[in-house]
Design a protein around this motif. Structure first.
Motif, mmCIF file in Angstrom:
data_model
loop_
_atom_site.group_PDB
_atom_site.id
_atom_site.type_symbol
_atom_site.label_atom_id
_atom_site.label_comp_id
_atom_site.label_asym_id
_atom_site.label_seq_id
_atom_site.Cartn_x
_atom_site.Cartn_y
_atom_site.Cartn_z
ATOM 1 N N MET A 1 0.801 -1.175 0.000
ATOM 2 C CA MET A 1 0.000 0.000 0.000
ATOM 3 C C MET A 1 0.854 1.253 0.000
ATOM 4 S SD MET A 1 -3.541 -0.147 1.595
ATOM 5 C CE MET A 1 -4.542 0.614 0.727
ATOM 6 N N ASP A 2 2.060 1.107 0.331
ATOM 7 C CA ASP A 2 2.941 2.270 0.334
ATOM 8 C C ASP A 2 3.243 2.712 -1.097
ATOM 9 O OD1 ASP A 2 3.016 2.241 3.028
ATOM 10 O OD2 ASP A 2 4.826 1.006 3.151
ATOM 11 N N ASP A 3 3.028 1.829 -2.044
ATOM 12 C CA ASP A 3 3.344 2.147 -3.427
ATOM 13 C C ASP A 3 2.224 2.888 -4.123
ATOM 14 O OD1 ASP A 3 4.453 -0.642 -2.612
ATOM 15 O OD2 ASP A 3 5.862 0.204 -4.069
ATOM 16 N N VAL A 4 1.164 3.094 -3.466
ATOM 17 C CA VAL A 4 -0.012 3.694 -4.085
ATOM 18 C C VAL A 4 0.198 5.188 -4.205
ATOM 19 C CG1 VAL A 4 -2.476 4.071 -3.866
ATOM 20 C CG2 VAL A 4 -1.486 1.931 -3.118
ATOM 21 N N GLU A 5 -0.092 5.686 -5.352
ATOM 22 C CA GLU A 5 0.017 7.096 -5.623
ATOM 23 C C GLU A 5 -1.384 7.640 -5.840
ATOM 24 O OE1 GLU A 5 2.283 9.258 -8.869
ATOM 25 O OE2 GLU A 5 3.696 7.826 -8.028
ATOM 26 N N ILE A 6 -1.676 8.721 -5.216
ATOM 27 C CA ILE A 6 -2.995 9.310 -5.382
ATOM 28 C C ILE A 6 -2.896 10.353 -6.481
ATOM 29 C CG2 ILE A 6 -4.787 10.652 -4.255
ATOM 30 C CD1 ILE A 6 -3.848 9.470 -1.630
ATOM 31 N N LEU A 7 -3.735 10.169 -7.460
ATOM 32 C CA LEU A 7 -3.747 11.080 -8.594
ATOM 33 C C LEU A 7 -5.097 11.746 -8.680
ATOM 34 C CD1 LEU A 7 -1.991 8.869 -11.253
ATOM 35 C CD2 LEU A 7 -0.976 10.701 -9.922
ATOM 36 N N ASP A 8 -5.071 12.969 -9.069
ATOM 37 C CA ASP A 8 -6.310 13.708 -9.249
ATOM 38 C C ASP A 8 -6.470 13.944 -10.739
ATOM 39 O OD1 ASP A 8 -8.565 15.049 -8.611
ATOM 40 O OD2 ASP A 8 -7.576 16.857 -7.856
ATOM 41 N N VAL A 9 -7.642 13.895 -11.175
ATOM 42 C CA VAL A 9 -7.877 14.034 -12.603
ATOM 43 C C VAL A 9 -8.510 15.394 -12.844
ATOM 44 C CG1 VAL A 9 -9.039 13.036 -14.586
ATOM 45 C CG2 VAL A 9 -8.213 11.571 -12.758
ATOM 46 N N ASP A 10 -7.934 16.108 -13.853
ATOM 47 C CA ASP A 10 -8.497 17.405 -14.221
ATOM 48 C C ASP A 10 -9.711 17.184 -15.134
ATOM 49 O OD1 ASP A 10 -6.670 18.840 -12.815
ATOM 50 O OD2 ASP A 10 -5.269 19.046 -14.496
ATOM 51 N N ASP A 11 -10.236 18.259 -15.573
ATOM 52 C CA ASP A 11 -11.382 18.186 -16.474
ATOM 53 C C ASP A 11 -11.010 17.521 -17.815
ATOM 54 O OD1 ASP A 11 -13.024 19.398 -14.658
ATOM 55 O OD2 ASP A 11 -12.658 21.418 -15.420
ATOM 56 N N ASN A 12 -9.831 17.651 -18.245
ATOM 57 C CA ASN A 12 -9.430 17.057 -19.517
ATOM 58 C C ASN A 12 -8.791 15.684 -19.296
ATOM 59 O OD1 ASN A 12 -7.418 18.490 -18.298
ATOM 60 N ND2 ASN A 12 -6.550 19.322 -20.190
ATOM 61 N N ASN A 13 -9.094 15.026 -18.244
ATOM 62 C CA ASN A 13 -8.686 13.673 -17.902
ATOM 63 C C ASN A 13 -7.174 13.485 -17.879
ATOM 64 O OD1 ASN A 13 -11.188 12.640 -17.435
ATOM 65 N ND2 ASN A 13 -11.501 12.069 -19.582
ATOM 66 N N SER A 14 -6.441 14.503 -17.570
ATOM 67 C CA SER A 14 -5.003 14.337 -17.424
ATOM 68 C C SER A 14 -4.689 14.225 -15.923
ATOM 69 C CB SER A 14 -4.248 15.509 -18.055
ATOM 70 O OG SER A 14 -4.546 16.692 -17.382
ATOM 71 N N PRO A 15 -3.942 13.177 -15.537
ATOM 72 C CA PRO A 15 -3.669 12.997 -14.101
ATOM 73 C C PRO A 15 -2.643 14.014 -13.600
ATOM 74 C CG PRO A 15 -2.627 11.287 -15.371
ATOM 75 C CD PRO A 15 -3.390 12.120 -16.352
ATOM 76 N N ARG A 16 -2.838 14.482 -12.419
ATOM 77 C CA ARG A 16 -1.863 15.368 -11.784
ATOM 78 C C ARG A 16 -1.731 14.956 -10.328
ATOM 79 N NH1 ARG A 16 -3.874 20.788 -9.349
ATOM 80 N NH2 ARG A 16 -5.923 20.126 -8.838
ATOM 81 N N GLN A 17 -0.600 15.211 -9.791
ATOM 82 C CA GLN A 17 -0.329 14.800 -8.416
ATOM 83 C C GLN A 17 -0.784 15.909 -7.469
ATOM 84 O OE1 GLN A 17 3.706 13.799 -7.737
ATOM 85 N NE2 GLN A 17 3.255 12.809 -5.801
ATOM 86 N N VAL A 18 -1.579 15.534 -6.443
ATOM 87 C CA VAL A 18 -2.117 16.485 -5.470
ATOM 88 C C VAL A 18 -1.201 16.480 -4.248
ATOM 89 C CG1 VAL A 18 -4.081 17.021 -4.004
ATOM 90 C CG2 VAL A 18 -4.449 16.055 -6.264
ATOM 91 N N PRO A 19 -0.753 17.660 -3.825
ATOM 92 C CA PRO A 19 0.092 17.680 -2.628
ATOM 93 C C PRO A 19 -0.727 17.307 -1.388
ATOM 94 C CG PRO A 19 -0.391 19.922 -3.315
ATOM 95 C CD PRO A 19 -0.988 18.992 -4.345
ATOM 96 N N LEU A 20 -0.090 16.620 -0.483
ATOM 97 C CA LEU A 20 -0.767 16.217 0.741
ATOM 98 C C LEU A 20 -1.025 17.437 1.621
ATOM 99 C CD1 LEU A 20 1.261 13.024 1.640
ATOM 100 C CD2 LEU A 20 -0.994 13.154 0.610
ATOM 101 N N LYS A 21 -2.186 17.475 2.210
ATOM 102 C CA LYS A 21 -2.542 18.590 3.089
ATOM 103 C C LYS A 21 -2.059 18.297 4.507
ATOM 104 C CE LYS A 21 -6.480 20.247 0.549
ATOM 105 N NZ LYS A 21 -7.853 20.645 0.599
ATOM 106 N N ASN A 22 -1.925 19.359 5.314
ATOM 107 C CA ASN A 22 -1.524 19.282 6.736
ATOM 108 C C ASN A 22 -0.150 18.641 6.893
ATOM 109 O OD1 ASN A 22 -3.919 20.477 7.513
ATOM 110 N ND2 ASN A 22 -4.951 18.504 7.786
ATOM 111 N N GLN A 23 0.749 19.005 6.036
ATOM 112 C CA GLN A 23 2.093 18.468 6.182
ATOM 113 C C GLN A 23 2.802 19.102 7.373
ATOM 114 O OE1 GLN A 23 4.103 18.968 2.491
ATOM 115 N NE2 GLN A 23 2.977 17.323 1.480
ATOM 116 N N ASP A 24 2.432 20.295 7.741
ATOM 117 C CA ASP A 24 2.992 20.926 8.942
ATOM 118 C C ASP A 24 1.836 21.415 9.823
ATOM 119 O OD1 ASP A 24 2.048 23.010 7.486
ATOM 120 O OD2 ASP A 24 3.941 24.097 7.324
#
Length: 158
Positions: A1-24
């Motif tokens: 499960m550590d290998d899982v990457e969370i990707l967010d999809v834009d309106d044009n279906n291109s994946p982008r990486q979302v920064p994690l919230k509450n890092q500090d």
């Protein structure tokens, strides 16, 4: 499960990486700041009320402890009574000593006055008989009476 990457999809279906919230903790400080700005005065009032309530409870507890010690208060009352009686006895003793000293002083004063009166009578008696008074010779007594007579004469002319 550590290998899982969370990707967010834009309106044009291109994946982008979302920064994690509450890092500090910056988000936490903003949340606390918002809470204090909204409810700070209420929080202060509640804290003050709790403080006063605790003080009141302490007073009640201490007064209950004093009420529970009623036998000790009775002992204290008997001690106070004994002390007052001892002080009253000491005062009476001191007053009696003072009265005794005053009586002795009055007696001495009376004796001195009696002695003075007796001496004056003796002087008067000796003057009637023509004897000296207080160690004066008869010639001095006559000069004293002359001086006294002259003084009276002087006052009469003035």
């Amino acid at each position: 499960m550590d290998d899982v990457e969370i990707l967010d999809v834009d309106d044009n279906n291109s994946p982008r990486q979302v920064p994690l919230k509450n890092q500090d903790l910056s988000q936490l400080s903003f949340t606390v700041g918002d809470f204090l700005s909204l409810y700070g005065w209420y929080l202060l009032a509640v804290t003050f009320t709790v403080f006063l309530f605790i003080q009141q409870l302490r007073k009640r507890r201490s007064s209950q402890n004093q009420q529970d010690s009623v036998p000790q208060t009775q002992l204290d009352a008997s001690l106070v009574t004994k002390r007052q009686e001892a002080m009253e006895a000491a005062r009476r003793k001191m007053q009696e000593e003072l009265d005794a000293k005053a009586a002795i002083f009055k007696e001495k004063q009376r004796q001195q006055e009696e002695e003075k009166r007796r001496q004056k009578i003796e002087e008067w008696e000796s003057m009637k008989q023509g004897k000296s008074c207080k160690g004066h010779k008869p010639s001095e007594v006559s000069s004293m009476s002359t001086w006294s007579f002259n003084w009276t004469k002087y006052e009469a002319n003035a």
